[in-house]
Design a protein around this motif. Sequence first.
Motif, mmCIF file in Angstrom:
data_model
loop_
_atom_site.group_PDB
_atom_site.id
_atom_site.type_symbol
_atom_site.label_atom_id
_atom_site.label_comp_id
_atom_site.label_asym_id
_atom_site.label_seq_id
_atom_site.Cartn_x
_atom_site.Cartn_y
_atom_site.Cartn_z
ATOM 1 N N GLY A 72 -47.422 -58.477 -33.998
ATOM 2 C CA GLY A 72 -48.341 -58.647 -32.892
ATOM 3 C C GLY A 72 -49.317 -59.760 -33.144
ATOM 4 N N ILE A 96 -46.488 -55.171 -31.333
ATOM 5 C CA ILE A 96 -45.088 -54.884 -31.013
ATOM 6 C C ILE A 96 -44.404 -54.449 -32.310
ATOM 7 N N ARG A 124 -37.207 -53.844 -29.932
ATOM 8 C CA ARG A 124 -38.549 -53.280 -29.759
ATOM 9 C C ARG A 124 -38.499 -51.758 -29.836
ATOM 10 N N ASP A 127 -44.892 -50.655 -28.236
ATOM 11 C CA ASP A 127 -45.878 -51.725 -28.139
ATOM 12 C C ASP A 127 -47.069 -51.226 -27.325
#
Length: 203
Positions: A72, A96, A124, A127
């Motif tokens: 991030g 993330i 992912r 997040d």
Amino acid sequence: MKKIIVIAFVLVTGVINAQVTFKPGLRAGAALSTFSNTNSSYKTDFYVGAFGEINLTKVYSLQPEITYTQQGSDNIKIIRDYDGENYVLESRDLEIDYLSVAMINKFTFNQGFQLQVGPTLDFRVQDNLKYLDSDVDLAFVLGLAYRISPDLTFEARFKKGLVDVLESDYYSSGGYNDDYWLDDYNTNIGFQIGLAYSFGGKK
């Protein structure tokens, strides 16, 4: 053409005759990350994962990896609201988390120094972004390492994503000033510093 065939045959024969070994292991450490084309600070977090080191020659080994990484950016400047006359601005820490599947090529030289390079496909996991451009990132890893002992290695890697992962239209200032500027193409940039420990494997 004949020369190419002979060279290929020699290389393949060398790999077949070499003592190929496999060692599973674990790796963990600190992860520093940010988004490209933003005025923000590096986020400090961690990574942890597992790997399998396939030693094909004394110099070259192929290392599949699976790693959980928190990435991030900290103190990214965004617009929170507009009251009709002025922008309401604030800083946020964005995160993330990815599950990465990598295929690392390792070249080991004298005294235990290593060059590590390869692609990684990141998925992912979670997040705190309001809007996300992509759930998947394709990145490349370039790193240097030093084998402290037969089982313990110190690693330092640079990781650069290729996919635009941040929906900057919802975070940019609309040209309010340079301090709150975001470009449209925001990729993951990261550094990993840590240790890798391999367990004894079978030949």
